[in-house]
Scaffold this motif. Structure first.
Motif, short mmCIF file in Angstrom:
data_model
loop_
_atom_site.label_atom_id
_atom_site.label_comp_id
_atom_site.label_asym_id
_atom_site.label_seq_id
_atom_site.Cartn_x
_atom_site.Cartn_y
_atom_site.Cartn_z
N ARG A 7 1.87 -27.75 24.75
CA ARG A 7 2.24 -26.32 24.62
C ARG A 7 3.54 -26.14 25.38
N VAL A 8 4.60 -25.86 24.64
CA VAL A 8 5.94 -25.89 25.24
C VAL A 8 6.19 -24.63 26.07
N LYS A 9 6.58 -24.87 27.34
CA LYS A 9 6.95 -23.74 28.20
C LYS A 9 8.41 -23.40 27.93
N ASP A 10 9.24 -24.43 27.92
CA ASP A 10 10.64 -24.19 27.56
C ASP A 10 11.30 -25.44 27.00
N TYR A 11 12.40 -25.20 26.29
CA TYR A 11 13.23 -26.29 25.81
C TYR A 11 14.53 -26.23 26.60
N VAL A 12 15.01 -27.40 27.01
CA VAL A 12 16.36 -27.46 27.61
C VAL A 12 17.20 -28.30 26.66
N LEU A 13 18.21 -27.67 26.08
CA LEU A 13 19.05 -28.33 25.08
C LEU A 13 20.38 -28.72 25.73
#
Lengths: 151, 713
Positions: free
Chosen positions: A130-136
């Motif tokens: 369950r993704v909390k955040d994406y860092v791109l």
């Protein structure tokens, strides 16, 4: 419907472009990295991957649910420094239980039909991050965050 | 690119899309030769099927377990069987299926067809794939035709094809398959022709049989043979056959009226001859071709240039079309039913009785009465006898295992089971000697289990009462099976070793074999009707004999080997020569320098499903078997039948030797134990006493770190 933001679009494009990700789990205070085949939900809120129940990563995730997946577009050529992008999805994992397993399996196998035997084997566990955040990260310098869950 | 082309549409640039056979048929049709019509399914159709269904990746994974060059042919057979099963159980993607159904339905309706492989780029002057891939005759109806198309695609991955590509160093992943679906002409007379005789450049040959060509090509039906003058077509000689049989849909006795007549009259002979020149012109040189007649309609079935064998003498009975087939042994892996039946008769009727007689004769020799010189000569003689039987074992007993393989394919095609090895359940029998031996051991263990007093006595090294069931049973066991395991156990450990194992077995609840589904045989037979059912019964019976022999073949050989060992022991007793080292169950690795490299996960073949985590018992020498504790994982180089008595104690099995027909896999299946075979260097890489997990679903062995015992080798 609200138009998708640029970062979100880029994350989606990156996830769609690759079959494999680097999974980061923790063995106590020791990080551990491994390669997995993944699938993602249309809303990008969760990522799916599978592992053997006797693998180190399974043991790590059983003891510590915090994990991250890195997906990148490197081609191992000099041009990577200008063009490669990487996204790290961080969050908590949970093994997919019997209930709802079929739906997740279907999504996973749509992306990786050749892994049917592997993922259906009783000795294989299917996990959902369950993704909390994406860092791109683009061009090794441009960094954006896409927050999926608040607080 | 299109998924299919009518033969008449095939153009000069299509060779790699429709394959050599399809292309040639298209060309012949365009040139006006009398070729039955048909469709060529393109390589694009095959690739689309693989890509859309994910089969492409599954094949890569199946063959990626181990480098192809390191696989034994049995392992390759297993991989091929699993791949064939994957194809057979995968639906053609809807869009492609719709298109093919429409094309096939429109072209053929309910008329019978031949579905042939047509792999592109593979048939050339120096490498012939002819006969390597599958073809199906007399297929009727769109759905059946589609089914066979998938099986022809699958045959690109048959064991023979994989072995052949391995030898030619062709990457299997780069190969592809096209298919030719052609109207089947139910010919009344058929044959082959050679526009130039191998013996004489001025002559040509025609051979003909009543019925279809299959009987002639596989050698079941002998042909009439004509030698013709190439320039005029004049008959120089005609050698009639002993006409007894014809092949229609099945082999049948020939009608007496036909038996009296040659299959070709002058008119038809001339029609075949009239194809000589145009075919040579088209191919640019001598040709051989297959043809058939329906009434007075002559059909050309296939043709190819003659590339080898000219100017050589023809041996009587030699089949000319096989003459340039100098390909390796494994192309004969597909042994025919008739061939296996003959082999069975020879093994059961001649070889085994001879071996038994020989062992008995040797047993009758009073070694203690021989002089030292005579004893030395006797050892030499016994060693030669052993070598001779070993050769027989390899050349006759091992090939008979193809009976199992033949049945496997028939069963899987008929029943389409989920588990491609389900057919093995119909083969296991309790009537074999090895099964008898295990049963006796289990009975003896049962006696200890129910008698704590006996157990205590045995623990103290005492015996039970002399006439008790246990002592009598143990004596019977030693009598019946002592010599078999001489090389394995009792000679070294005698009663003590057997008792140790029996007590270990007694400490556990009795282990039952897996219950088999009793309806399976009936289900299998019900999928056939009429004479086909009788044939299916015969194939099953043959496979059972093959399976039984697989279980017992070493026993027969061990009897001979046991006699050699007996003589060697006598020599050793007299101090004449050192005892030859007994065969070791695994190779001993030189002592480790304690370096940091340690395997964590090993890959093999999934030989029986299930998972178990337990302590590894690495069996390197026969005596190690007697240390076996219940629940341990048996890690061994190669299980021989006489070693299988420890299996009821095992939690799982890991074996270096691979294949579904190795003894370890067979018995693991009988007891429902997780089993992984074909693990390279299993004995070297898994430390004795390590905690391991056997994942029989995926064919993986995990060595858990930090849990090694102190007795690791």
């Amino acid at each position: 419907m609200k138009a998708e933001g640029e970062v979100r679009r880029a994350v989606r494009k990156l996830l769609a472009s690759q079959p494999l990700a680097v999974l980061c789990s923790a063995d106590g205070d020791q990080p551990y990295a491994s390669l997995v085949a993944y699938a993602y939900s249309p809303d990008l809120k969760s990522l799916l991957f599978a592992t053997g129940r006797f693998a180190r990563k399974y043991e790590n995730l059983r003891d510590n649910r915090k994990a991250a997946l890195l997906v990148d577009t490197r081609t191992n050529r000099p041009v990577d420094f200008a063009e490669a992008a990487a996204v790290t999805a961080a969050g908590d994992v949970k093994e997919v239980s019997e209930r709802g397993r079929e739906a997740f399996l279907k999504r996973y196998l749509k992306r990786h039909p050749s892994l049917a035997d592997f993922v259906r084997a009783p000795s294989t566990a299917l996990f959902r991050l369950r993704v909390k955040d994406y860092v791109l990260v683009r061009t090794f310098q441009k960094v954006d965050t896409l927050v999926m869950q608040c607080c | 690119m299109k998924y299919w082309l009518d033969f008449s549409e095939i153009a000069s640039g299509d060779l790699f899309e429709v394959g050599g056979k399809g292309f040639a048929l298209g060309e012949l049709a365009r040139q006006g030769f009398p070729v039955p019509g048909g469709l060529a399914l393109t390589v694009s159709a095959y690739r689309h099927f693989l890509r859309e269904t994910g089969l492409e990746g599954r094949i890569v994974r199946e063959l990626g377990r181990k480098p192809l060059k390191e696989m034994r042919w049995e392992e390759i057979w297993d991989a091929a069987l699993r791949i064939r099963h994957l194809f057979a159980s995968t639906e053609i993607p809807a869009g492609l299926a719709r298109e093919l159904r429409a094309a096939v339905g429109e072209k053929f309706g309910r008329r019978p067809v031949v579905v042939r492989s047509s792999a592109p780029g593979e048939d050339s002057a120096d490498r012939s794939f002819a006969g390597l891939h599958e073809s199906f005759v007399n297929v009727r109806g769109t759905e059946k035709i589609l089914e066979k198309i998938v099986l022809v695609w699958a045959s690109l991955w048959s064991d023979r094809a994989l072995l052949y590509r391995r030898e030619l160093k062709l990457d299997p992943a780069g190969s592809a398959m096209a298919v030719a679906v052609q109207e089947m002409v139910n010919g009344e007379r058929s044959g082959v022709a050679f526009t130039v005789s191998p013996e004489n450049d001025d002559r040509g040959l025609i051979e003909a049989v009543w019925g279809l060509n299959e009987g002639l090509v596989d050698g079941t039906v002998g042909p009439d043979h004509w030698v013709l003058d190439r320039a005029t077509g004049r008959v120089i000689s005609h050698t009639p056959a002993q006409r007894e049989w014809r092949v229609g849909t099945v082999l049948k006795e020939l009608d007496p009226r036909q038996a009296d007549q040659p299959p070709l009259d002058d008119k038809r002979l001339k029609m075949v001859f009239d194809l000589f020149r145009p075919l040579e012109e088209y191919l640019g040189g001598p040709a051989d071709f297959e043809w058939t007649f329906k009434g007075t309609r002559l059909c050309l079935l296939q043709c190819r240039p003659i590339t080898a064998g000219r100017g050589e003498k023809v041996e009587p009975g030699e089949r000319l079309w096989e003459r340039d087939d100098r390909r390796p042994w494994y192309l004969n892996l597909q042994r025919s039913f008739a061939n296996l039946k003959k082999l069975r008769e020879r093994i059961e009727g001649e070889l085994i009785p001879e071996m038994e007689k020989e062992a008995k004769r040797l047993d009758g020799v009073r070694l203690d009465r021989l002089s030292d010189r005579e004893l030395r000569a006797e050892i030499k003689n016994r060693s030669a006898i052993r070598d001779r039987w070993r050769e027989v074992y390899w050349s006759e007993f091992i090939p008979f295992a193809h009976g199992i393989r033949l049945f496997g394919q028939v069963y899987n095609d008929a029943v389409r089971p989920e588990d491609p090895y389900e057919f093995m359940d119909l083969l296991a029998s309790d009537g074999t000697e090895i099964a008898g031996r295990r049963k006796l051991l289990e009975e003896l263990a049962g006696l200890i289990r129910n008698d704590p007093e006996l157990d205590r006595k045995l623990e103290r090294g005492e015996s039970g009462p002399e006439d008790s069931r246990f002592e009598k049973g143990l004596e019977e066991f030693m009598d019946r099976f002592g010599e078999l395991s001489c090389g394995v156990s009792q000679c070294a450990l005698g009663r003590e070793g057997i008792v140790a194992i029996l007590r270990e077995m007694a400490a556990q609840p009795a282990r039952e074999k897996q219950k088999k589904n009793p309806g399976r045989e009936a289900d299998f037979l019900a999928s056939f009707s009429g004479e086909r059912r009788e044939a299916a019964k015969e194939v099953l019976d043959l496979a059972r004999a093959s399976y039984r022999l697989r279980d017992e073949d070493n026993i027969h050989l061990s009897r001979i080997e046991g006699q050699l060992l007996k003589a060697e022991k006598e020599a050793e007793r007299r101090g004449l020569r050192p005892r030859t080292p007994k065969r070791a169950a695994g190779k001993q690795k030189p002592g480790s320098d304690g370096g940091a490299e340690r395997p964590r996960q090993l890959t093999g073949q999934p030989a029986n499903p299930g998972m178990v985590r337990g302590r590894a018992r690495v069996v390197r020498t026969p005596a190690d078997l007697f240390k076996f504790k219940a629940g341990e994982v048996l890690v061994i180089d190669a299980i021989e039948p006489e070693m299988t008595f420890v299996v009821p104690l095992a939690g799982g099995i890991v074996e270096r030797r691979g294949g579904m027909l190795v003894h370890g896999a067979i018995i693991a299946r009988e007891y429902g134990l997780p089993c992984v075979t074909g693990v390279p260097e299993a004995v070297e890489k898994i430390p004795d006493g390590a905690e391991v997990t056997v994942d029989g679903y995926r064919g993986i062995v995990v060595i858990h770190s930090g849990e090694f015992s102190s007795n690791q080798g």
